[in-house]
Design a protein around this motif. Structure first.
Motif, mmCIF file in Angstrom:
data_model
loop_
_atom_site.group_PDB
_atom_site.id
_atom_site.type_symbol
_atom_site.label_atom_id
_atom_site.label_comp_id
_atom_site.label_asym_id
_atom_site.label_seq_id
_atom_site.Cartn_x
_atom_site.Cartn_y
_atom_site.Cartn_z
ATOM 1 N N ASP A 50 -6.856 -8.752 -1.775
ATOM 2 C CA ASP A 50 -7.448 -7.424 -1.684
ATOM 3 C C ASP A 50 -6.708 -6.429 -2.573
ATOM 4 O O ASP A 50 -6.657 -5.229 -2.284
ATOM 5 N N LYS A 52 -7.344 -5.195 -5.453
ATOM 6 C CA LYS A 52 -8.185 -4.114 -5.997
ATOM 7 C C LYS A 52 -8.434 -3.053 -4.933
ATOM 8 O O LYS A 52 -8.418 -1.852 -5.217
ATOM 9 N N LYS A 53 -8.660 -3.503 -3.696
ATOM 10 C CA LYS A 53 -8.869 -2.546 -2.611
ATOM 11 C C LYS A 53 -7.580 -1.783 -2.321
ATOM 12 O O LYS A 53 -7.602 -0.584 -2.028
ATOM 13 N N ALA A 56 -7.512 0.455 -5.134
ATOM 14 C CA ALA A 56 -8.813 1.137 -5.305
ATOM 15 C C ALA A 56 -9.303 1.170 -6.746
ATOM 16 O O ALA A 56 -10.189 1.944 -7.093
ATOM 17 N N TYR A 119 -13.012 0.438 -5.321
ATOM 18 C CA TYR A 119 -13.032 -0.779 -4.488
ATOM 19 C C TYR A 119 -12.562 -0.402 -3.086
ATOM 20 O O TYR A 119 -11.733 0.480 -2.906
ATOM 21 N N GLY A 120 -13.087 -1.101 -2.094
ATOM 22 C CA GLY A 120 -12.755 -0.765 -0.723
ATOM 23 C C GLY A 120 -13.612 0.370 -0.219
ATOM 24 O O GLY A 120 -14.525 0.868 -0.915
ATOM 25 N N LYS A 121 -13.321 0.804 0.996
ATOM 26 C CA LYS A 121 -14.152 1.827 1.622
ATOM 27 C C LYS A 121 -13.279 2.760 2.446
ATOM 28 O O LYS A 121 -12.370 2.321 3.138
ATOM 29 N N PRO A 174 -8.575 2.712 1.719
ATOM 30 C CA PRO A 174 -8.197 1.397 1.173
ATOM 31 C C PRO A 174 -6.827 1.361 0.500
ATOM 32 O O PRO A 174 -6.097 0.381 0.648
ATOM 33 N N ASP A 175 -6.462 2.429 -0.227
ATOM 34 C CA ASP A 175 -5.197 2.408 -0.956
ATOM 35 C C ASP A 175 -4.031 2.966 -0.150
ATOM 36 O O ASP A 175 -2.940 3.164 -0.678
#
Length: 832
Positions: A50, A52-53, A56, A119-121, A174-175
């Motif tokens: 994860d 990238k998440k 972000a 990326y992520g939410k 996410p980050d």
């Protein structure tokens, strides 16, 4: 061969209880390291998966200064070419308050442009999409902000010079998968409102970021290299999602490293248990060995067969350790809650499994070498005459010592990738065990010479010296493990007492950051009290004596490093808690060069000395200075201090903000914060007592984790007690029978055995308390430089708890001994 298999089976069955203790010691030796390694692999794999998440974006540009035009233009050209999409982020702390001036709060602002996150939410309480919820004029806040300011969604909040409406509540981003390091709750602000806030140009601590999404994933590295070529390498960091480091990763790696050291310490003590159980196992089978030697069996025969026996038991212990480690690994998610991302998926790491198998084989082999080698020293005539022949320390003993030292050194190096750390740790553990051994030998020698009138006490003391009784190894193991546990507890209590429960009356508890020079007079009048003001200039070290600072290498240090941004200041005097340790004065009047005074803690990082030249980069402007003096702090405190201090003439005109700290009654802090925030929105007023509460919560959680793993080392001592009880079972039965024949009641026998374990527990606990108090005192007074207070009540509870546990462990296996009928025992002995 059939006879050999039967022999192996009979030996294990005949001494099955000792064999079980041996298996448990082997399992204990590897269970913590297997669980930690497996958990570490799972977390790192999850973070990598994860990645990238977690960041972000595909490419991340970070800086503590405004991004250079070269970087901004390069990103704009790539966007124009349809190669990427970028979004900017500004992060900083600021005071916020309701428009009616009812209270104020330090919050961590995150100002974002549209597109965040790539990326992520961002999870919102309403379930809405983040981009739809965050509009110009609105903000999204953390639940803690609503709770502390007693607001609801829809209320308005003063942020800088803008009044913004709370539109939603953020649950996760996410980050920032964990947020226990935040000094204030999160607030999301739209970048369209950035100018309205009027905060950015007035702040010294802003984290500038540019998140980039690359449309052609195969070109991520190429585009990153292109951006890296135009970035200021001193001030701007360009990373891909694969290479970027996060605070979560650094914290997690450091915590696991420390816990791994505790796991290695447990392995060492469990190894003592392995050797003790093996010696007891061989002692139980001594008569069988003597008889077989009498009828012609060779030492080689026994050595080969016992190697097979130990291999079977070792494999059993290793498999049990693997199984236990995997179970423990799955419980660590609960123990580490808040310290690792929530979405971590635990899985079986075959790498950790094979490492555990190899570790189990090595541990059994190393600790079994000496007892197996001494099989040839068993003399049938000595066994039949029940003579005790002391073992000689020949080359095998010293070889084993060297092998064990090398093994643990390599084990620490494997975990830390630092030979110096390995030497310090192994040396420290050896020193601890030697101290425990000397103290144990001294106490046992005193007890042996002690003349006691009371029969019960006298017999209980004699029981400590019973043949085959592993009294000394038990005391050494328990003392060493309890020392670690007690020390952690004592240090935590003293830190809590000094900084939280009894915050120093004269120590500053309210800190003001980002005061602008032209605000100083008005701020001082508004504050209405005397305060000392410190100018702050942000800078990075470029080189020392012409040697360029390798920032990548510096950031790999576990402690402080020279690759980060430093706060410089200027003054011509020493603070009350400072002392010059090198040099005659703060600055030398006869030097023609620009000068700087350096704190000893940072000087040690690079062995800096008087006359060395340091080149700083102050917002792109190089400044070369010579070290004129080296200072130290005579006591640790919450008072401000600076690593680098310059003469006023050197930095007076540099871009700067001003910082101050004051001591005020706690009940006046909210009122002062609100007043300052209303008059100076850009100034952050930090309540140190609230910050310490956050620190305390984190410390308590960390302390719980450390004590949990340290308790495994104590289990090694408990297993040695069980092994000792089993090894001396015959002697204990014999004593109990003789007591009863001479007219003693069962209560007398119980009292003797209870007192014996009581002495064992008392000696171990008191010695551990003495050693731990000494270590804790040294750490508190010399490292943390705080006063040390002996917690008598807590120490008493620690001793009582330890003694009760050891008495229970030692007495429970003796119940069957106490039930032994004298007539049955004497009849079996006469038949023999």
């Amino acid at each position: 061969m059939i006879m050999h298999i039967h022999f192996i089976g009979r030996q294990i069955i005949q001494s099955r209880k000792q064999a079980l203790v041996f298996v448990l010691c082997v399992a204990l030796s590897i269970v913590t390291l297997i669980s930690l390694n497996g958990f570490s692999v799972s977390v790192r794999a999850s973070m990598q998966k994860d990645a990238k998440k977690l960041h972000a974006a595909d490419i991340i540009i970070h800086s503590h200064y405004a991004l250079s035009p070269a970087v901004i233009n390069a990103v704009a050209r790539l966007e124009a070419g349809k190669e990427i999409r970028g979004t900017r982020i500004w992060e900083f702390y600021s005071m916020v308050r309701p428009p009616n001036n009812q209270g104020s709060l330090l919050a961590k602002l995150k100002v974002v442009q549209s597109g965040y996150p790539f990326y992520g939410k961002v999870a919102l309480k309403s379930g809405r999409d983040f981009s739809n919820a965050l509009k110009p004029g609105s903000i999204i806040v953390a639940p803690a902000l609503l709770d502390r300011l007693k607001l609801d969604v829809g209320a308005r909040l003063q942020v800088g010079n803008a009044v913004l409406k709370i539109s939603d509540v953020v649950l996760a981003e996410p980050d920032q998968p964990v947020n226990f390091f935040f000094l204030g709750p999160r607030i999301f602000v739209s970048a369209d409102d950035l100018n309205r806030l009027d905060l950015l140009k007035k702040r010294s601590r802003v984290r500038y970021s540019y998140l980039i999404k690359v449309f052609d994933q195969s070109r991520i590295d190429a585009i990153a290299d292109r951006l890296r070529s135009v970035a200021d390498e001193e001030l701007e960091h360009v990373d891909t999602f694969r290479t970027a480091r996060s605070g979560v990763k650094r914290f997690f790696n450091n915590l696991l490293f420390f816990l791994s050291l505790i796991g290695i310490f447990t392995l060492l003590l469990a190894g003592v248990g392995i050797q003790s159980a093996l010696v007891a196992f061989l002692k139980e089978n001594e008569k069988t060995i003597a008889i077989m030697k009498t009828i012609g069996a060779t030492s080689r025969f026994f050595t080969h067969h016992y190697i097979v026996i130990l291999s079977v038991l070792g494999i059993g212990g290793t498999l049990l350790g693997l199984f236990g480690g995997l179970i423990l690994q799955n419980t660590l998610n609960i123990l580490f809650v808040g310290f690792v991302p929530r979405n971590v998926q635990l899985h079986i790491s075959w790498q950790a499994v094979f490492q555990g198998l190899g570790l189990g084989v090595l541990v059994v082999g190393l600790y079994s070498f000496l007892p197996l080698y001494r099989l040839k020293e068993i003399k049938p005539v000595a066994v039949f005459r029940k003579e005790t022949i002391p073992s000689q320390k020949g080359w095998p003993f010293y070889l084993m010592v060297i092998l064990l030292f090398t093994f643990f050194l390599m084990l620490v190096y494997w975990q830390a990738q630092d030979l110096k750390t390995g030497l310090y740790f192994v040396g420290g553990v050896i020193l601890l065990i030697l101290i425990c051994a000397v103290l144990a030998a001294t106490v046992l020698s005193i007890l042996k010479r002690l003349k006691v009138k009371f029969l019960i006490v006298r017999q209980a003391i004699k029981g400590l010296y019973r043949p085959k009784n592993a009294t000394k190894p038990i005391i050494i193991t328990l003392t060493a493990s309890l020392t670690v546990i007690f020390s952690i507890y004592q240090i935590e209590q003293n830190l809590n007492a000094v900084f939280v429960q009894s915050y120093p009356a004269d120590a500053p508890n309210l800190f003001f950051l980002d005061i602008l020079p032209d605000q100083l007079k008005r701020f001082s009048d508004s504050l209405g009290m005397k305060a000392q003001y410190y100018p702050i200039i942000r800078a990075r070290i470029q080189s020392i004596n012409g040697e360029k600072i390798d920032r990548q290498k510096e950031r790999q240090r576990r402690s402080d490093n020279l690759g980060r941004t430093f706060n410089l200041t200027y003054r011509d005097y020493l603070l009350d808690d400072e002392l010059i340790v090198k040099g005659n004065r703060l600055y030398n009047d006869d030097w023609g060069d620009l000068q700087v005074s350096v704190m000893d803690t940072v000087a040690k990082i690079k062995d800096m000395d008087i006359g060395d030249r340091i080149t700083f980069n102050i917002q792109g402007v190089p400044l070369q200075v010579r070290i004129s003096s080296i200072r130290t702090r005579i006591r640790e405190s919450i008072r401000p201090f600076f690593y680098f201090v310059f003469p006023e003439t050197t930095l007076h005109n540099a871009p700067q903000t001003i910082f101050t700290a004051v001591s005020v009654p706690r009940n006046q802090i909210p009122e002062i914060q609100t007043k300052i925030t209303a008059n100076f929105p850009n100034i952050s007023a930090i309540d140190a007592t609230e910050t310490l509460k956050i620190f305390t919560q984190v410390m308590k959680k960390l302390s719980l984790i450390v004590r949990f793993f340290a308790s495994f080392s104590m289990a090694a001592g408990i297993l040695i007690i069980l092994s000792s009880v089993l090894a001396t079972r015959f002697a204990r039965i014999q004593e109990a029978v003789y007591y009863k024949i001479l007219g003693a009641k069962s209560a007398f026998v119980v009292a003797v055995f209870t007192l014996e374990n009581l002495f064992l527990g008392l000696v171990s606990a008191i010695l551990a308390l003495i050693v731990s108090q000494t270590c804790s005192w040294i750490i508190c007074t010399k490292v943390f430089d705080i006063s040390y207070t002996l917690s008598l009540v807590e120490s008493f509870y620690l001793i009582v708890g330890t003694v009760l546990l050891i008495v229970a462990v030692g007495l429970l296996p003796s119940i069957s001994i106490l039930r032994q009928k004298p007539v049955m025992f004497l009849r079996s002995q006469s038949q023999e």
